[in-house]
Write a protein that holds these residues in place. Structure first.
Motif, PDB file in Angstrom:
ATOM      1  N   LYS A 175       0.724  -0.915   0.146  1.00 39.01           N
ATOM      2  CA  LYS A 175       0.161  -0.282   0.116  1.00 39.01           C
ATOM      3  C   LYS A 175       0.906   0.682   0.205  1.00 39.01           C
ATOM      4  CE  LYS A 175      -4.013   1.983   2.446  1.00 39.01           C
ATOM      5  NZ  LYS A 175      -3.889   3.093   1.263  1.00 39.01           N
ATOM      6  N   ASP A 176       1.898   1.101   0.644  1.00 38.81           N
ATOM      7  CA  ASP A 176       3.229   2.533   0.632  1.00 38.81           C
ATOM      8  C   ASP A 176       3.280   2.609  -0.102  1.00 38.81           C
ATOM      9  OD1 ASP A 176       2.127   3.276   3.396  1.00 38.81           O
ATOM     10  OD2 ASP A 176       3.684   1.735   4.600  1.00 38.81           O
ATOM     11  N   VAL A 177       4.060   1.638  -1.256  1.00 44.52           N
ATOM     12  CA  VAL A 177       4.740   1.830  -2.583  1.00 44.52           C
ATOM     13  C   VAL A 177       3.421   2.482  -3.734  1.00 44.52           C
ATOM     14  CG1 VAL A 177       6.193   0.857  -4.051  1.00 44.52           C
ATOM     15  CG2 VAL A 177       5.991  -0.519  -1.924  1.00 44.52           C
ATOM     16  N   GLU A 178       2.847   1.672  -3.594  1.00 47.41           N
ATOM     17  CA  GLU A 178       1.314   1.946  -4.773  1.00 47.41           C
ATOM     18  C   GLU A 178       1.238   3.256  -4.140  1.00 47.41           C
ATOM     19  OE1 GLU A 178      -1.796  -0.778  -3.696  1.00 47.41           O
ATOM     20  OE2 GLU A 178      -0.395  -2.420  -4.159  1.00 47.41           O
ATOM     21  N   ASP A 179       0.843   3.983  -2.823  1.00 45.06           N
ATOM     22  CA  ASP A 179       0.457   5.156  -3.093  1.00 45.06           C
ATOM     23  C   ASP A 179       1.912   6.474  -2.933  1.00 45.06           C
ATOM     24  OD1 ASP A 179      -2.388   4.295  -2.301  1.00 45.06           O
ATOM     25  OD2 ASP A 179      -1.889   4.616  -0.050  1.00 45.06           O
ATOM     26  N   ILE A 180       2.929   6.400  -2.992  1.00 46.67           N
ATOM     27  CA  ILE A 180       4.029   6.647  -3.198  1.00 46.67           C
ATOM     28  C   ILE A 180       3.828   6.973  -4.780  1.00 46.67           C
ATOM     29  CG2 ILE A 180       6.026   6.929  -3.102  1.00 46.67           C
ATOM     30  CD1 ILE A 180       5.846   6.358   0.249  1.00 46.67           C
ATOM     31  N   VAL A 181       4.102   5.794  -5.335  1.00 46.52           N
ATOM     32  CA  VAL A 181       4.221   6.245  -5.954  1.00 46.52           C
ATOM     33  C   VAL A 181       3.195   6.582  -7.258  1.00 46.52           C
ATOM     34  CG1 VAL A 181       5.073   4.646  -8.967  1.00 46.52           C
ATOM     35  CG2 VAL A 181       6.040   4.078  -6.721  1.00 46.52           C
ATOM     36  N   GLU A 182       2.504   5.883  -6.658  1.00 42.72           N
ATOM     37  CA  GLU A 182       0.840   6.405  -7.892  1.00 42.72           C
ATOM     38  C   GLU A 182       0.666   7.754  -7.955  1.00 42.72           C
ATOM     39  OE1 GLU A 182      -2.165   3.923  -7.605  1.00 42.72           O
ATOM     40  OE2 GLU A 182      -1.644   1.966  -8.057  1.00 42.72           O
ATOM     41  N   LEU A 185       5.449  10.035  -6.800  1.00 41.33           N
ATOM     42  CA  LEU A 185       6.319  10.011  -7.955  1.00 41.33           C
ATOM     43  C   LEU A 185       5.718  10.409  -9.258  1.00 41.33           C
ATOM     44  CD1 LEU A 185       8.196   7.345  -6.492  1.00 41.33           C
ATOM     45  CD2 LEU A 185       8.526   9.956  -5.648  1.00 41.33           C
ATOM     46  N   ALA A 186       5.326   9.885 -10.004  1.00 42.73           N
ATOM     47  CA  ALA A 186       4.263   9.558 -11.537  1.00 42.73           C
ATOM     48  C   ALA A 186       4.635  10.732 -11.606  1.00 42.73           C
ATOM     49  CB  ALA A 186       3.278   8.615 -11.355  1.00 42.73           C
ATOM     50  N   PRO A 187       2.920  11.926 -10.652  1.00 41.94           N
ATOM     51  CA  PRO A 187       2.589  13.287 -10.893  1.00 41.94           C
ATOM     52  C   PRO A 187       3.856  13.439 -11.452  1.00 41.94           C
ATOM     53  CG  PRO A 187       1.019  12.122  -9.853  1.00 41.94           C
ATOM     54  CD  PRO A 187       2.365  10.902  -9.702  1.00 41.94           C
ATOM     55  N   LEU A 195       9.777   7.775 -14.764  1.00 42.51           N
ATOM     56  CA  LEU A 195      10.651   7.007 -13.742  1.00 42.51           C
ATOM     57  C   LEU A 195      11.031   5.709 -13.122  1.00 42.51           C
ATOM     58  CD1 LEU A 195      10.213   7.560 -10.461  1.00 42.51           C
ATOM     59  CD2 LEU A 195       7.261   6.919 -10.457  1.00 42.51           C
ATOM     60  N   TYR A 196      12.665   5.701 -12.834  1.00 43.72           N
ATOM     61  CA  TYR A 196      12.780   4.682 -12.568  1.00 43.72           C
ATOM     62  C   TYR A 196      12.638   4.293 -11.492  1.00 43.72           C
ATOM     63  CZ  TYR A 196      15.038   5.689 -17.060  1.00 43.72           C
ATOM     64  OH  TYR A 196      14.853   6.177 -18.628  1.00 43.72           O
ATOM     65  N   LEU A 197      12.350   2.839 -11.135  1.00 48.05           N
ATOM     66  CA  LEU A 197      12.418   2.605  -9.711  1.00 48.05           C
ATOM     67  C   LEU A 197      13.442   1.501  -9.588  1.00 48.05           C
ATOM     68  CD1 LEU A 197       8.853   2.747  -9.803  1.00 48.05           C
ATOM     69  CD2 LEU A 197      10.498   4.455  -8.859  1.00 48.05           C
ATOM     70  N   GLU A 275      12.441  22.496  -6.455  1.00 43.81           N
ATOM     71  CA  GLU A 275      11.089  22.916  -6.211  1.00 43.81           C
ATOM     72  C   GLU A 275      10.735  21.096  -6.066  1.00 43.81           C
ATOM     73  OE1 GLU A 275       8.232  25.162  -8.685  1.00 43.81           O
ATOM     74  OE2 GLU A 275       9.913  25.205  -9.180  1.00 43.81           O
ATOM     75  N   LYS A 276      10.797  20.160  -7.239  1.00 46.46           N
ATOM     76  CA  LYS A 276      10.225  19.006  -7.000  1.00 46.46           C
ATOM     77  C   LYS A 276      10.385  18.649  -6.359  1.00 46.46           C
ATOM     78  CE  LYS A 276       8.133  18.565 -11.761  1.00 46.46           C
ATOM     79  NZ  LYS A 276       7.086  17.787 -11.646  1.00 46.46           N
ATOM     80  N   MET A 277      11.259  18.526  -5.389  1.00 49.95           N
ATOM     81  CA  MET A 277      11.054  17.736  -4.216  1.00 49.95           C
ATOM     82  C   MET A 277      10.841  17.805  -3.596  1.00 49.95           C
ATOM     83  SD  MET A 277      13.836  15.354  -5.184  1.00 49.95           S
ATOM     84  CE  MET A 277      13.614  14.600  -2.894  1.00 49.95           C
ATOM     85  N   GLU A 278      10.054  19.543  -3.315  1.00 47.05           N
ATOM     86  CA  GLU A 278       9.326  20.139  -1.594  1.00 47.05           C
ATOM     87  C   GLU A 278       8.157  19.356  -2.352  1.00 47.05           C
ATOM     88  OE1 GLU A 278      10.145  24.290  -1.342  1.00 47.05           O
ATOM     89  OE2 GLU A 278      11.896  23.766  -0.782  1.00 47.05           O
ATOM     90  N   ALA A 279       8.236  19.439  -2.803  1.00 43.85           N
ATOM     91  CA  ALA A 279       6.310  19.772  -4.097  1.00 43.85           C
ATOM     92  C   ALA A 279       6.085  17.807  -3.266  1.00 43.85           C
ATOM     93  CB  ALA A 279       6.291  19.748  -5.010  1.00 43.85           C
ATOM     94  N   ILE A 280       7.453  16.919  -3.859  1.00 43.39           N
ATOM     95  CA  ILE A 280       6.544  15.667  -3.647  1.00 43.39           C
ATOM     96  C   ILE A 280       7.029  15.383  -2.100  1.00 43.39           C
ATOM     97  CG2 ILE A 280       7.733  13.590  -3.468  1.00 43.39           C
ATOM     98  CD1 ILE A 280       9.485  14.462  -6.745  1.00 43.39           C
ATOM     99  N   LEU A 281       7.857  15.553  -1.331  1.00 37.96           N
ATOM    100  CA  LEU A 281       7.134  15.107  -0.303  1.00 37.96           C
ATOM    101  C   LEU A 281       6.378  15.844   0.912  1.00 37.96           C
ATOM    102  CD1 LEU A 281      11.961  15.890   0.999  1.00 37.96           C
ATOM    103  CD2 LEU A 281      10.273  13.979   0.400  1.00 37.96           C
ATOM    104  N   GLN A 282       5.934  16.835   0.405  1.00 47.65           N
ATOM    105  CA  GLN A 282       4.408  17.545   1.037  1.00 47.65           C
ATOM    106  C   GLN A 282       3.512  16.406   0.390  1.00 47.65           C
ATOM    107  OE1 GLN A 282       3.902  21.788  -0.179  1.00 47.65           O
ATOM    108  NE2 GLN A 282       1.636  21.493   1.098  1.00 47.65           N
ATOM    109  N   THR A 283       3.627  15.917  -1.003  1.00 46.34           N
ATOM    110  CA  THR A 283       2.712  14.972  -1.185  1.00 46.34           C
ATOM    111  C   THR A 283       2.823  13.848   0.295  1.00 46.34           C
ATOM    112  OG1 THR A 283       2.634  15.763  -3.754  1.00 46.34           O
ATOM    113  CG2 THR A 283       1.448  13.416  -2.959  1.00 46.34           C
ATOM    114  N   ILE A 284       4.421  13.370   0.454  1.00 42.35           N
ATOM    115  CA  ILE A 284       3.747  12.299   0.749  1.00 42.35           C
ATOM    116  C   ILE A 284       4.042  12.849   2.082  1.00 42.35           C
ATOM    117  CG2 ILE A 284       6.184  10.350   1.798  1.00 42.35           C
ATOM    118  CD1 ILE A 284       7.663  10.496  -0.967  1.00 42.35           C
ATOM    119  N   ASN A 285       4.156  13.974   3.081  1.00 45.01           N
ATOM    120  CA  ASN A 285       3.594  13.944   4.662  1.00 45.01           C
ATOM    121  C   ASN A 285       2.513  13.378   4.287  1.00 45.01           C
ATOM    122  OD1 ASN A 285       6.356  14.035   4.918  1.00 45.01           O
ATOM    123  ND2 ASN A 285       6.596  15.835   5.000  1.00 45.01           N
TER     124      ASN A 285
END
Length: 485
Positions: A175-182, A185-187, A195-197, A275-285
């Motif tokens: 569930k964690d991997v699916e949510d994080i990737v979908e 990360l992917a957006p 995207l390379y995983l 900028e991308k990293m901050e947006a990604i980490l915000q989504t993950i949080n």
């Protein structure tokens, strides 16, 4: 009728028997799967002799890449690209025959039913389904099937892509991997197009049934190379099933075996987009916060239900019913397990018999085909040589007639040359005779002259001789007479 039903169950239970290929342990092992690595460069630092590089193929197409440890009987990592989220399909687990038997004629990933009886030392270097039975652990996929579709999803059901996980850890990890990737990360990477995983596990000293290593922790690394370059890592420990830690790829590499390097040039080096990293980490949080709320609510509900079961109405009746039903439930589960095992091994046996019969039939057909091809080849050679032989015979016949004609002309010439020559000699004889008379007369005159000359020379010689004798005698006797006087 029973046999046909059983065979149908085998086909339904084990769809698709040849779906993958072990490439080898050399540097060219990932050559056909380099597309799944950033910069077509596999992770570095995994150099043990028992590490096997596998290009996971399905229907003759590469689907993802795996580095497998034959010592731990688990994958160290699986590298893949996000294709498309899909519902998890029916599980049909496969094995790699050549890991245990390099000389096996089964060059592709197959189901255990096919490998049993045809692969030597099956299970010596890899985990099997039986290693997980009644162990309390599930076959947890590093490359989750839900992040793939169609053939890519079916290829993830390889035991070389699975590590032992408790049911709760397996559910949480997927569930964690699916949510994080979908969702995160992917957006931010053109819907996963670039995207390379890489998902992996670090084995611990604990093992399931003293064979399959239980992971110390699980990890995930992502690298995006367009439109902006960025990378991120994640770490999940079994002790914290309900959380996953985000960190940089450099920090994640420090948690891995010494010298581990996951992406070429650190996935863009220092040019990564903050900028991308901050947006990604915000989504993950945000995702983790939502999960925490859901888990908290679920925990409260569970505690409330447990309280009602403990103090509520009908709790005694439920306990009695549970105690009475428990043996029957276990018995039914045991009977069901036995029936499933009987059906499965019966399918194994039937598949083995059918395979042997098909191999025998194919061998006979192959021999027959070779005989027919050899016979056809010889006939074709004879048929091709017929015009050439006919031409040779015709040429020999023509040359025979030419020689006969030549010999006939030679014989006619010799027959005709005798009378013609005689006739010519008769005609020429008078002319030769008349022409010879002056020559004869000349020769006779020369002979007479020679005779006369010979007579004169002889007479002169005689006279000279007599003169010499007389002179000699005179010189000898005349002086003597004078001396006497």
């Amino acid at each position: 009728m029973k046999m046909s039903i059983l065979f149908s169950l085998c086909i339904f239970a084990f769809p698709g028997f040849s779906q993958g290929r072990v490439v080898g342990v050399d540097e060219a092992g990932f050559a056909e799967c380099n597309e799944f690595f950033y910069g077509e460069t596999p992770p570095e630092g995994f150099t043990e002799s028992f590490h096997v590089k596998i290009c996971q193929q399905y229907n003759k197409e590469p689907r993802f890449a795996t580095l497998y440890s034959t010592e731990d009987k688990t994958p160290l990592y699986s590298a893949f690209k996000y294709t498309k989220a899909a519902q998890r399909g029916e599980e049909s687990w496969l094995v790699e025959p050549q890991i245990d038997d390099p000389g096996s004629d089964l060059e592709e990933m197959v189901h255990e039913a096919v490998a049993v009886g045809s692969v030597n030392n099956l299970g010596a270097n890899q985990a099997l389904t039986t290693d997980y039975v009644d162990s309390g652990y599930e076959r947890g996929q590093l490359n989750p099937s839900s992040l793939n579709e169609n053939d890519f999803q079916l290829a993830t059901y390889s035991l070389t892509n699975a590590v032992p996980m408790t049911p709760s850890l397996s559910k949480s990890w997927h569930k964690d991997v699916e949510d994080i990737v979908e969702q995160a990360l992917a957006p931010h990477c053109e819907n996963g197009a670039h995207l390379y995983l890489v998902a992996g596990a670090v084995p611990s000293s604990l093992k399931v049934k003293d064979k399959v290593s239980i992971p110390e922790f699980l990890w995930l690394a992502a690298c995006c190379d367009a439109p902006k370059v960025w990378s991120v890592g994640f770490l999940k420990r079994p002790s914290g099933e309900n959380s996953i830690e985000d960190l940089s790829v450099e920090e994640l590499e420090k948690q891995l075996p010494s010298g581990a390097h996951l992406f070429k040039s650190n996935c863009g080096g220092g040019s990564q987009s903050q900028e991308k990293m901050e947006a990604i980490l915000q989504t993950i949080n945000q995702i983790q916060s939502e999960e925490h709320v859901v888990q908290t609510t679920a925990g409260r509900v569970d505690r409330h239900m447990n309280y009602q079961e403990k103090h509520g109405e009908g709790s005694l009746l439920k306990r009695v019913a549970g105690i009475v039903a428990a043996p029957f439930t276990k018995l039914l589960r045991l009977v069901g397990y036995v029936l499933v095992e009987v059906v499965r091994y019966t399918c194994y046996f039937l598949w083995y018999v059918i395979k042997q019969l098909s191999n025998t039939a194919m061998g006979g057909l192959y021999s027959l085909w070779n005989g027919v091809m050899s016979y056809g080849k010889e006939i074709s050679i004879v048929l091709v040589n017929i015009p050439r032989d006919v031409a040779k015979v015709a040429a020999n016949i023509v040359m025979g007639f030419v020689r006969i004609f030549q010999n006939t002309l030679s014989l006619i010439y010799r027959i005709l040359s005798v009378p013609i020559g005689l006739f010519l000699h008769i005609i020429v004889f008078p002319l030769d005779t008349l022409c010879a008379i002056p020559i004869v007369l000349k020769d006779m005159a020369a002979g007479v002259a020679g005779t006369c000359s010979l007579i004169v020379d002889a007479t002169a010689a005689m006279m000279s001789g007599f003169y010499y004798i007389a002179t000699h005698l005179g010189k000898k006797f005349v002086p003597k007479l004078s001396s006497d006087d």
